[in-house]
Design a protein around this motif. Structure first.
Motif, PDB file in Angstrom:
ATOM      1  N   GLU A 114       0.833  -1.206   0.000  1.00 60.38           N
ATOM      2  CA  GLU A 114       0.000   0.000   0.000  1.00 60.38           C
ATOM      3  C   GLU A 114       0.869   1.259   0.000  1.00 60.38           C
ATOM      4  N   ASP A 115       1.956   1.226   0.761  1.00 64.79           N
ATOM      5  CA  ASP A 115       2.895   2.352   0.764  1.00 64.79           C
ATOM      6  C   ASP A 115       3.460   2.589  -0.641  1.00 64.79           C
ATOM      7  N   LEU A 116       3.824   1.506  -1.310  1.00 68.24           N
ATOM      8  CA  LEU A 116       4.420   1.642  -2.634  1.00 68.24           C
ATOM      9  C   LEU A 116       3.378   2.043  -3.674  1.00 68.24           C
ATOM     10  N   ASP A 117       2.116   1.667  -3.436  1.00 68.52           N
ATOM     11  CA  ASP A 117       1.028   2.170  -4.292  1.00 68.52           C
ATOM     12  C   ASP A 117       0.944   3.691  -4.185  1.00 68.52           C
ATOM     13  N   THR A 118       1.102   4.210  -2.979  1.00 66.75           N
ATOM     14  CA  THR A 118       1.066   5.652  -2.776  1.00 66.75           C
ATOM     15  C   THR A 118       2.218   6.329  -3.502  1.00 66.75           C
ATOM     16  N   VAL A 119       3.394   5.731  -3.448  1.00 64.79           N
ATOM     17  CA  VAL A 119       4.546   6.265  -4.178  1.00 64.79           C
ATOM     18  C   VAL A 119       4.263   6.271  -5.684  1.00 64.79           C
ATOM     19  N   ALA A 120       3.714   5.188  -6.186  1.00 65.63           N
ATOM     20  CA  ALA A 120       3.408   5.099  -7.618  1.00 65.63           C
ATOM     21  C   ALA A 120       2.382   6.140  -8.034  1.00 65.63           C
ATOM     22  N   ARG A 121       1.367   6.352  -7.215  1.00 65.22           N
ATOM     23  CA  ARG A 121       0.359   7.373  -7.542  1.00 65.22           C
ATOM     24  C   ARG A 121       0.973   8.766  -7.550  1.00 65.22           C
ATOM     25  N   ALA A 122       1.911   9.001  -6.647  1.00 65.99           N
ATOM     26  CA  ALA A 122       2.596  10.298  -6.627  1.00 65.99           C
ATOM     27  C   ALA A 122       3.386  10.512  -7.920  1.00 65.99           C
ATOM     28  N   ALA A 123       3.987   9.430  -8.424  1.00 69.30           N
ATOM     29  CA  ALA A 123       4.706   9.528  -9.693  1.00 69.30           C
ATOM     30  C   ALA A 123       3.741   9.767 -10.850  1.00 69.30           C
ATOM     31  N   ASP A 124       2.603   9.099 -10.839  1.00 68.96           N
ATOM     32  CA  ASP A 124       1.620   9.261 -11.909  1.00 68.96           C
ATOM     33  C   ASP A 124       1.084  10.695 -11.973  1.00 68.96           C
ATOM     34  N   ARG A 125       0.911  11.326 -10.816  1.00 66.56           N
ATOM     35  CA  ARG A 125       0.396  12.699 -10.795  1.00 66.56           C
ATOM     36  C   ARG A 125       1.351  13.670 -11.476  1.00 66.56           C
ATOM     37  N   MET A 126       2.612  13.338 -11.508  1.00 70.89           N
ATOM     38  CA  MET A 126       3.597  14.234 -12.105  1.00 70.89           C
ATOM     39  C   MET A 126       3.379  14.395 -13.605  1.00 70.89           C
ATOM     40  N   ALA A 127       2.842  13.364 -14.240  1.00 68.28           N
ATOM     41  CA  ALA A 127       2.601  13.434 -15.686  1.00 68.28           C
ATOM     42  C   ALA A 127       1.516  14.435 -16.042  1.00 68.28           C
ATOM     43  N   ARG A 128       0.716  14.839 -15.056  1.00 67.67           N
ATOM     44  CA  ARG A 128      -0.378  15.773 -15.315  1.00 67.67           C
ATOM     45  C   ARG A 128      -0.047  17.205 -14.910  1.00 67.67           C
ATOM     46  N   ALA A 129       1.206  17.463 -14.578  1.00 68.28           N
ATOM     47  CA  ALA A 129       1.608  18.809 -14.169  1.00 68.28           C
ATOM     48  C   ALA A 129       1.426  19.796 -15.313  1.00 68.28           C
ATOM     49  N   GLY A 130       0.908  20.967 -14.983  1.00 65.16           N
ATOM     50  CA  GLY A 130       0.654  21.967 -16.016  1.00 65.16           C
ATOM     51  C   GLY A 130       1.840  22.831 -16.348  1.00 65.16           C
ATOM     52  N   ASP A 131       2.790  22.954 -15.427  1.00 62.37           N
ATOM     53  CA  ASP A 131       3.984  23.771 -15.690  1.00 62.37           C
ATOM     54  C   ASP A 131       5.129  23.252 -14.821  1.00 62.37           C
ATOM     55  N   ALA A 132       6.304  23.844 -15.021  1.00 66.10           N
ATOM     56  CA  ALA A 132       7.506  23.350 -14.358  1.00 66.10           C
ATOM     57  C   ALA A 132       7.438  23.518 -12.844  1.00 66.10           C
ATOM     58  N   HIS A 133       6.874  24.616 -12.370  1.00 75.45           N
ATOM     59  CA  HIS A 133       6.807  24.829 -10.933  1.00 75.45           C
ATOM     60  C   HIS A 133       5.844  23.837 -10.263  1.00 75.45           C
ATOM     61  N   GLU A 134       4.746  23.535 -10.931  1.00 72.89           N
ATOM     62  CA  GLU A 134       3.838  22.528 -10.390  1.00 72.89           C
ATOM     63  C   GLU A 134       4.526  21.169 -10.359  1.00 72.89           C
ATOM     64  N   VAL A 185      11.058  14.220 -16.603  1.00 78.59           N
ATOM     65  CA  VAL A 185      11.067  14.007 -15.151  1.00 78.59           C
ATOM     66  C   VAL A 185       9.951  13.068 -14.679  1.00 78.59           C
ATOM     67  N   PRO A 186       8.714  13.178 -15.203  1.00 73.82           N
ATOM     68  CA  PRO A 186       7.690  12.212 -14.771  1.00 73.82           C
ATOM     69  C   PRO A 186       8.092  10.762 -15.043  1.00 73.82           C
ATOM     70  N   GLY A 187       8.681  10.505 -16.216  1.00 70.89           N
ATOM     71  CA  GLY A 187       9.110   9.151 -16.533  1.00 70.89           C
ATOM     72  C   GLY A 187      10.209   8.664 -15.611  1.00 70.89           C
ATOM     73  N   GLU A 188      11.126   9.563 -15.255  1.00 69.11           N
ATOM     74  CA  GLU A 188      12.185   9.188 -14.320  1.00 69.11           C
ATOM     75  C   GLU A 188      11.583   8.725 -12.995  1.00 69.11           C
ATOM     76  N   HIS A 189      10.555   9.427 -12.535  1.00 67.34           N
ATOM     77  CA  HIS A 189       9.962   9.063 -11.248  1.00 67.34           C
ATOM     78  C   HIS A 189       9.142   7.777 -11.331  1.00 67.34           C
ATOM     79  N   ARG A 190       8.557   7.503 -12.484  1.00 65.97           N
ATOM     80  CA  ARG A 190       7.884   6.203 -12.637  1.00 65.97           C
ATOM     81  C   ARG A 190       8.911   5.077 -12.527  1.00 65.97           C
ATOM     82  N   GLU A 191      10.102   5.282 -13.092  1.00 70.28           N
ATOM     83  CA  GLU A 191      11.153   4.275 -12.978  1.00 70.28           C
ATOM     84  C   GLU A 191      11.593   4.096 -11.529  1.00 70.28           C
ATOM     85  N   LEU A 192      11.670   5.204 -10.795  1.00 71.70           N
ATOM     86  CA  LEU A 192      12.039   5.116  -9.380  1.00 71.70           C
ATOM     87  C   LEU A 192      10.998   4.305  -8.608  1.00 71.70           C
TER      88      LEU A 192
END
Length: 224
Positions: A114-134, A185-192
């Motif tokens: 469940e902890d690692l599911d949370t990490v994965a969801r955090a990585a998935d959210r990065m792909a939907r960022a609207g700009d660099a600061h987000e 960067v989103p792809g890098e975090h999915r790999e992590l």
């Protein structure tokens, strides 16, 4: 003084603390979203007028942000958003690396699915960022999830002491270049996240180290 005459067992009211928290949150967010970039001078009187609060909470908020490493105060200059020096960058990166090395080991060994599911969801959210600061904010949130997955309270507290400075590190990295940032960067975090999920300590440590090194190379001008 009132504090000397209060009844035994009683404490005085925590005046303005809540308001100072709000001011600190507002100014911190403005630093992280680029409204107040590094080098910006922040004056109590101007912030007080802009935020429609008295100078007391503003002063307290600025002191708090200075304690987080986001502001520096100078004689007759007031508070200035930190511009990271080469030494600052090296120290933040090395301390982050030391903490993250332990965090990755513990997450691989002890995190629940469940902890690692949370990490994965955090990585998935990065792909939907609207700009660099987000995306930078979501990057920090991803690492929050990794530290939470370790189950090591003191390690999480240690991370929280440098969290704002790491965020400023990422904001400064954006200031140097955003080329490929949103796309890679989103792809890098999915790999992590996947390396943690695979419970592969060696691979995860290498990928996290490579990720930190790439950000450092961009910020220091060593990237190709």
């Amino acid at each position: 003084m009132a504090s000397e005459t209060r009844p035994p067992g009683k404490v005085g009211p925590a005046r303005r603390r809540g308001l100072a928290d709000e001011v600190a949150d507002t100014v911190r967010a403005a630093i992280f979203d680029g409204t107040y970039p590094p080098g910006t001078q922040l004056r109590e009187t101007e912030l007080s007028a802009e935020l429609e609060v008295s100078r007391g909470p503003v002063r307290e908020a600025l002191m708090r942000l200075e304690g987080e490493g986001l502001l520096r105060s100078g004689w007759h200059r007031g508070a200035v958003v930190v511009e990271l020096s080469a030494d600052d960058v090296a120290e933040i990166d090395s301390l982050r690396g030391a903490l993250e090395h332990l965090a990755v080991q513990l997450a691989v060994e002890h995190a629940s699915d469940e902890d690692l599911d949370t990490v994965a969801r955090a990585a998935d959210r990065m792909a939907r960022a609207g700009d660099a600061h987000e995306l930078a904010a979501l990057d920090v949130a991803f690492h929050d999830a990794v530290y939470a997955a370790t189950g090591h309270r003191r390690l999480q507290e240690a991370w929280n002491t440098i969290r704002s400075q790491v965020h400023l590190f990422l904001v400064s990295r954006i200031g140097v270049s955003v080329d490929g940032y949103l796309t890679t960067v989103p792809g890098e975090h999915r790999e992590l996240a996947e390396a943690l999920r695979a419970r592969d300590t060696e691979s995860a440590l290498r990928l996290f180290a490579d990720h930190r090194e790439h950000a450092l190379d961009v910020l220091t001008g060593r990237a190709d």
